[in-house]
Design an enzyme around this catalytic site. Structure first.
Site, PDB file in Angstrom:
ATOM      1  N   HIS A  40      -7.788  12.663  15.141  1.00  0.00           N
ATOM      2  CA  HIS A  40      -7.281  13.767  14.327  1.00  0.00           C
ATOM      3  C   HIS A  40      -8.270  14.129  13.226  1.00  0.00           C
ATOM      4  CE1 HIS A  40      -2.888  12.414  15.397  1.00  0.00           C
ATOM      5  NE2 HIS A  40      -3.577  12.823  16.446  1.00  0.00           N
ATOM      6  N   SER A  57      -4.837  16.211  20.622  1.00  0.00           N
ATOM      7  CA  SER A  57      -4.557  16.251  19.186  1.00  0.00           C
ATOM      8  C   SER A  57      -5.803  16.535  18.361  1.00  0.00           C
ATOM      9  CB  SER A  57      -3.928  14.928  18.739  1.00  0.00           C
ATOM     10  OG  SER A  57      -2.720  14.689  19.419  1.00  0.00           O
TER      11      SER A  57
END
Length: 368
Positions: free
Chosen positions: A275, A223
């Site tokens: 992230h 991610s």
């Protein structure tokens, strides 16, 4: 998201600024002559990454071997392994332990998951890189690989395809300068390598920020690297502003997609620090690696010979953004790595930052 951003870039490279202006736009794609030895750009980095991630997940499941390692005292025993009947050694851990249909945390740690204690106290810094190639389960793997295909594949295609189109068109009208355009085509292929660098370095950047804030849980997944590609797409839009026609649409689309994905990160069991770290890293790297010639310089090949054009390939603001981004990227990694290996807990310096990764509600709580 990727399609909308790509559409804006495609519109520019086909006509430029909505077709307005006194200079003739390049002909439609189907009119490009196919010269002998030329081939359309075929993405290779994204398919390779997808294949590697799938292969590594299979390796993790083989090492996990749920039937053999399931504790006999566990409720249901080894029979609690999901799909044991036909997956056998590759069967998943019980859903009560891993609802994502995947291995145990012990297997992930063994093969390179991000664990703060092992990185700092056991000097296993390589986990900052290996964790981005591992996934917690089939659901996790499919979600990330689908996102990679939708984002990365389009990005890789656009950076190879656009330069190739200009090469064909210009070669038709300027056959006396084929070497220049062959060089442009080789450069477009190198851009795919740059996208690979952004993907990997962004993943490491996400791992560093995650380790600074999260100490008690393991972290795996691509991610952070995927958010790095999103960040690079945003900075690429800014630094190549002059070649876009639908600037507002492309910018709004990217911002909405980024905001929605970051908002999802406040749910429990989602490492939003990875992230954010990946996004910030990719955003800076986009200014460094994805700078493209400005609109006026690109149009010089299709302008009449009696019209003057700029000889500067890049504009001053592009160089300024590249310089600032380079300094910030180096400083960011230096400071982050220094704090990490000194054992600094970033939560002590930012009392509210933990809300960036999880916001407690009446429906769920956030573990410390």
């Amino acid at each position: 998201m990727a399609a909308a951003a790509a559409a804006a870039r495609y519109d520019v490279e086909q006509g430029g600024r909505g077709g307005a202006g006194k200079y003739p736009p390049p002909p439609p794609e189907q009119m490009y002559p196919q010269r002998e030895g030329e081939t359309e750009w075929v993405p290779w980095f994204v398919p390779v990454v997808v294949a590697v991630n799938i292969a590594l997940f299979a390796v993790v499941m083989y090492v996990n071997n749920c039937p053999a390692h399931a504790a006999s005292t566990r409720r249901g025993g080894a029979g609690a392994c999901v799909a044991r009947g036909f997956l056998h050694r590759f069967s998943f851990q019980p859903l009560s332990e891993n609802p994502l249909l995947g291995p145990s945390s012990a297997a992930l740690q063994k093969l390179g998951a991000l664990v703060w204690d092992k990185v700092v106290h056991e000097h296993q810094g390589w986990r900052l890189l290996t964790c981005i190639w591992l996934h917690a389960g089939v659901v996790h793997l499919l979600a990330n690989m689908l996102s990679l295909v939708l984002i990365g594949l389009r990005l890789e295609q656009q950076f190879g395809y656009g330069t190739h189109c200009y090469m064909n068109y210009s070669s038709q009208y300027m056959p006396e300068r084929p070497a220049l355009f062959l060089n442009l085509n080789r450069r477009s292929r190198f851009l795919a390598v740059r996208i690979g660098v952004i993907y990997i370095v962004s993943g490491v950047g996400g791992s560093v920020l995650s380790s600074l804030f999260i100490r008690n849980n393991i972290s795996v997944g691509a991610s952070g690297a995927l958010f790095g590609l999103l960040g690079a797409m945003l900075s690429e839009l800014f630094t190549n502003w002059t070649i876009y026609s639908n600037k507002a649409a492309a910018l709004l689309t990217l911002l909405v997609v980024i905001a929605v994905n970051l908002a999802i990160g406040i749910l429990p069991h989602v490492d939003n620090f990875a992230h954010i770290g990946g996004f910030l890293t990719g955003f800076l790297l986009g200014f460094i690696f994805l700078m493209r010639p400005h609109y006026g310089w690109m149009q010089r090949y299709v302008r009449p010979s009696d019209i003057k054009y700029t000889t500067k390939k890049y504009l001053p603001y592009q160089w300024a953004l590249l310089a600032v981004a380079s300094v910030l990227a180096v400083l960011g990694f230096a400071v982050g790595m220094g704090m990490l290996f000194k054992g600094v807990n970033a939560n002590d310096h930012c009392q509210w930052c933990h809300y960036l990764s999880c916001v407690p509600t009446s429906r769920w709580s956030c573990g410390k």
